[in-house]
Design an enzyme around this catalytic site. Structure first.
Site, PDB file in Angstrom:
ATOM      1  N   ASP A  31       1.122  -1.393   0.745  1.00 59.11           N
ATOM      2  CA  ASP A  31       0.066   0.067  -0.088  1.00 59.11           C
ATOM      3  C   ASP A  31       1.028   1.364  -0.441  1.00 59.11           C
ATOM      4  O   ASP A  31       0.601   2.685  -0.653  1.00 59.11           O
ATOM      5  CB  ASP A  31      -0.865   0.127   0.934  1.00 59.11           C
ATOM      6  CG  ASP A  31      -1.824   0.919   1.318  1.00 59.11           C
ATOM      7  OD1 ASP A  31      -2.359   1.405   0.073  1.00 59.11           O
ATOM      8  OD2 ASP A  31      -2.999   0.612   2.122  1.00 59.11           O
ATOM      9  N   CYS A 255      -3.796   5.045  -2.213  1.00 61.51           N
ATOM     10  CA  CYS A 255      -4.334   4.269  -3.595  1.00 61.51           C
ATOM     11  C   CYS A 255      -4.626   4.806  -4.368  1.00 61.51           C
ATOM     12  O   CYS A 255      -5.048   6.163  -4.314  1.00 61.51           O
ATOM     13  CB  CYS A 255      -5.749   3.785  -2.601  1.00 61.51           C
ATOM     14  SG  CYS A 255      -7.021   2.766  -4.706  1.00 61.51           S
TER      15      CYS A 255
HETATM   16  N1  COA Z   1      -1.321  -9.116 -13.903  1.00 63.03           N
HETATM   17  C1  COA Z   1      -0.767  -9.302 -14.613  1.00 63.03           C
HETATM   18  N2  COA Z   1      -1.409  -8.206 -16.147  1.00 63.03           N
HETATM   19  C2  COA Z   1      -2.304  -8.530 -15.829  1.00 63.03           C
HETATM   20  C3  COA Z   1      -3.440  -8.320 -14.689  1.00 63.03           C
HETATM   21  C4  COA Z   1      -2.448  -9.121 -13.804  1.00 63.03           C
HETATM   22  N3  COA Z   1      -3.344  -9.456 -12.257  1.00 63.03           N
HETATM   23  N4  COA Z   1      -4.970  -9.221 -15.080  1.00 63.03           N
HETATM   24  C5  COA Z   1      -4.662  -8.135 -15.890  1.00 63.03           C
HETATM   25  N5  COA Z   1      -3.273  -8.229 -16.533  1.00 63.03           N
HETATM   26  C6  COA Z   1      -3.855  -7.474 -17.868  1.00 63.03           C
HETATM   27  C7  COA Z   1      -3.921  -8.154 -19.305  1.00 63.03           C
HETATM   28  O1  COA Z   1      -3.283  -9.129 -19.819  1.00 63.03           O
HETATM   29  C8  COA Z   1      -4.061  -7.606 -20.206  1.00 63.03           C
HETATM   30  O2  COA Z   1      -3.567  -7.281 -21.009  1.00 63.03           O
HETATM   31  P1  COA Z   1      -2.664  -6.926 -22.272  1.00 63.03           P
HETATM   32  O3  COA Z   1      -3.456  -4.987 -22.972  1.00 63.03           O
HETATM   33  O4  COA Z   1      -1.252  -7.007 -23.077  1.00 63.03           O
HETATM   34  O5  COA Z   1      -3.571  -8.229 -22.786  1.00 63.03           O
HETATM   35  C9  COA Z   1      -4.210  -5.834 -19.668  1.00 63.03           C
HETATM   36  O6  COA Z   1      -3.706  -6.255 -18.163  1.00 63.03           O
HETATM   37  C10 COA Z   1      -6.061  -5.910 -19.628  1.00 63.03           C
HETATM   38  O7  COA Z   1      -6.471  -7.031 -18.428  1.00 63.03           O
HETATM   39  P2  COA Z   1      -8.392  -6.750 -18.640  1.00 63.03           P
HETATM   40  O8  COA Z   1      -8.676  -8.187 -17.477  1.00 63.03           O
HETATM   41  O9  COA Z   1      -9.069  -6.260 -19.417  1.00 63.03           O
HETATM   42  O10 COA Z   1      -8.040  -6.027 -17.285  1.00 63.03           O
HETATM   43  P3  COA Z   1      -8.916  -4.570 -16.791  1.00 63.03           P
HETATM   44  O11 COA Z   1      -8.615  -3.599 -17.669  1.00 63.03           O
HETATM   45  O12 COA Z   1     -10.054  -4.745 -16.322  1.00 63.03           O
HETATM   46  O13 COA Z   1      -8.152  -4.286 -15.248  1.00 63.03           O
HETATM   47  C11 COA Z   1      -7.377  -5.028 -12.934  1.00 63.03           C
HETATM   48  C12 COA Z   1      -7.937  -5.262 -14.186  1.00 63.03           C
HETATM   49  C13 COA Z   1      -7.888  -5.777 -11.917  1.00 63.03           C
HETATM   50  C14 COA Z   1      -6.016  -6.019 -14.013  1.00 63.03           C
HETATM   51  C15 COA Z   1      -6.403  -3.967 -13.221  1.00 63.03           C
HETATM   52  O14 COA Z   1      -8.227  -2.526 -12.974  1.00 63.03           O
HETATM   53  C16 COA Z   1      -5.799  -3.752 -12.306  1.00 63.03           C
HETATM   54  O15 COA Z   1      -4.720  -4.317 -11.681  1.00 63.03           O
HETATM   55  N6  COA Z   1      -6.264  -3.020 -10.813  1.00 63.03           N
HETATM   56  C17 COA Z   1      -5.535  -2.954  -9.697  1.00 63.03           C
HETATM   57  C18 COA Z   1      -5.474  -1.852  -8.928  1.00 63.03           C
HETATM   58  C19 COA Z   1      -5.184  -2.060  -7.398  1.00 63.03           C
HETATM   59  O16 COA Z   1      -3.673  -2.263  -7.318  1.00 63.03           O
HETATM   60  N7  COA Z   1      -5.085  -1.016  -6.489  1.00 63.03           N
HETATM   61  C20 COA Z   1      -4.795  -0.870  -5.500  1.00 63.03           C
HETATM   62  C21 COA Z   1      -5.341  -1.676  -3.837  1.00 63.03           C
HETATM   63  S1  COA Z   1      -6.788  -0.450  -2.780  1.00 63.03           S
HETATM   64 ZN    ZN Z   2      -4.821   1.445   2.211  1.00 64.62          ZN
END
Ligand code: COA
Ligand code: ZN
Length: 327
Positions: A31, A255
């Protein structure tokens, strides 16, 4: 600076209804670092985590297996985990947002995957690009992957005390998500206060509602000090008997997907408060401060932690080190 604790006034024992012992869960490496724009090299991340373990911390959220495009700082998740000293038996966890993250986590040196969902739709959409229902549905497959890898699974509930886009979050929403987690067999839960909207009355209300409606849940509290009341909220949690607190070295954190999000409650400030209340945490304040100073250099800006600057209350100063007022 000399230390004088001979009068023992700060050494109150925990006979005041507070828990005698609590667990400090370090979330700074995840975080804390996730919103830092400067790349912190993998070796430095490993050094800080190992230093925190040496300080007595036994539960750390080390990283996250999220999209490297969403959070570039966490792109070395597996490499960081591979470098951590496992000899002291610290529990290492990482955030996992989806099946792809779970597959990456299953191949890593990890003890538990932490799945997370927000208690408000708009923050969940900003954070993981899906609805609450879609997030919860996706956790079933993640549970299967974690089980197959012999890993535990914990659940976090972000925006548990308020949402920066929607305002108040009904307590029932938090209870409903905790029940959904319980139905999946996830009972180790963390209530996240993503943007520091918690207050002591809200902490009391939410802890009591969960104790009543989801008694199986083992609750940790995760506060941010965005409005200066993070430790007060932790104290309210202690009064409710909660024995696990998530904090970040030096008060690093925030965040990237929530406006005005600032650092977590600071680990060494929390440890200081626990020490002064006679509550055992097993953590060396001095050891954590050393790591916070190191982290401060790495991120290149001052950290908000206060005890790292002021020292303990009985760290005394030489009389002639300060000018005498005159006139
Ligand atoms: N690890 C690595 N790559 C990932 C992944 C993961 N867990 N999840 C998705 N990807 C990649 C996919 O392979 C894809 O890659 P490409 O474009 O090269 O094919 C791309 O990311 C988009 O994938 P998609 O499933 O459409 O994801 P999205 O764009 O809807 O995003 C999350 C969803 C969840 C992956 C993204 O929003 C995220 O990582 N959020 C984390 C937020 C966070 O950490 N917040 C802090 C905590 S409070
Ligand atoms: Zn937090």
């Amino acid at each position: 600076m000399e230390r004088n604790d001979a009068n023992g006034i700060g050494g109150e024992t925990a006979t005041n209804g507070l828990p005698p012992r609590v667990s400090v869960v370090e979330v700074g490496p995840r975080d804390g670092l996730q919103s830092e724009p400067v790349w912190v090299p993998t070796e430095e991340k490993i050094g800080i985590v190992n230093g925190l373990i040496d300080s007595g911390i036994r539960h750390l959220e080390v990283t996250s297996f999220v999209s490297p495009r969403a959070v570039p700082q966490m792109r070395d998740a597996a490499e960081v985990l591979a470098g951590i000293d496992r000899s002291k038996g610290a529990v290492l966890t990482a955030l996992v947002p989806n099946v792809k993250g779970a597959e990456r986590a299953a191949a890593a040196e990890l003890d538990a995957m932490v799945v997370f969902v927000s208690a408000s739709e708009s923050h969940n959409a900003k954070n993981v690009n899906r609805s609450i229902a879609e997030s919860l549905e996706g956790f079933r497959e993640i549970c299967r992957i974690a089980e197959g890898a012999g890993m535990q699974i914990f659940g976090a509930i972000a925006t548990s005390f308020g949402c920066p886009f929607e305002g108040d979050v009904p307590v029932q929403r938090v209870v409903d998500i905790a029940l959904a987690y319980r139905d999946m067999g996830i009972t180790k839960l963390s209530l996240g206060d993503t943007t520091g909207m918690a207050t002591p009355p809200l902490v009391r209300e939410r802890c009591r509602a969960l104790a009543r409606h989801v008694p199986e849940a083992d609750i940790a509290l995760h506060f941010h000090n965005t409005r200066g009341v993070g430790l007060v909220c932790a104290y309210a949690g202690l009064e409710e008997g909660i024995t696990s607190y998530e904090s970040s070295l030096g008060g690093l954190g925030g965040c990237p997907f929530a406006p005005k999000a600032t650092g977590n409650i600071c680990t060494e400030d929390l440890v200081y408060m626990l020490d002064e209340c006679g509550i055992e945490s097993g953590v060396s304040l001095e050891g954590v401060v050393e790591m916070s100073r190191r982290a401060e250099k790495l991120v290149g800006h001052p950290l908000p932690g206060q005890v790292m600057k002021a020292g303990r209350r009985l760290d005394l100063h030489a009389l002639d080190a300060v000018a005498t007022a005159c006139g």
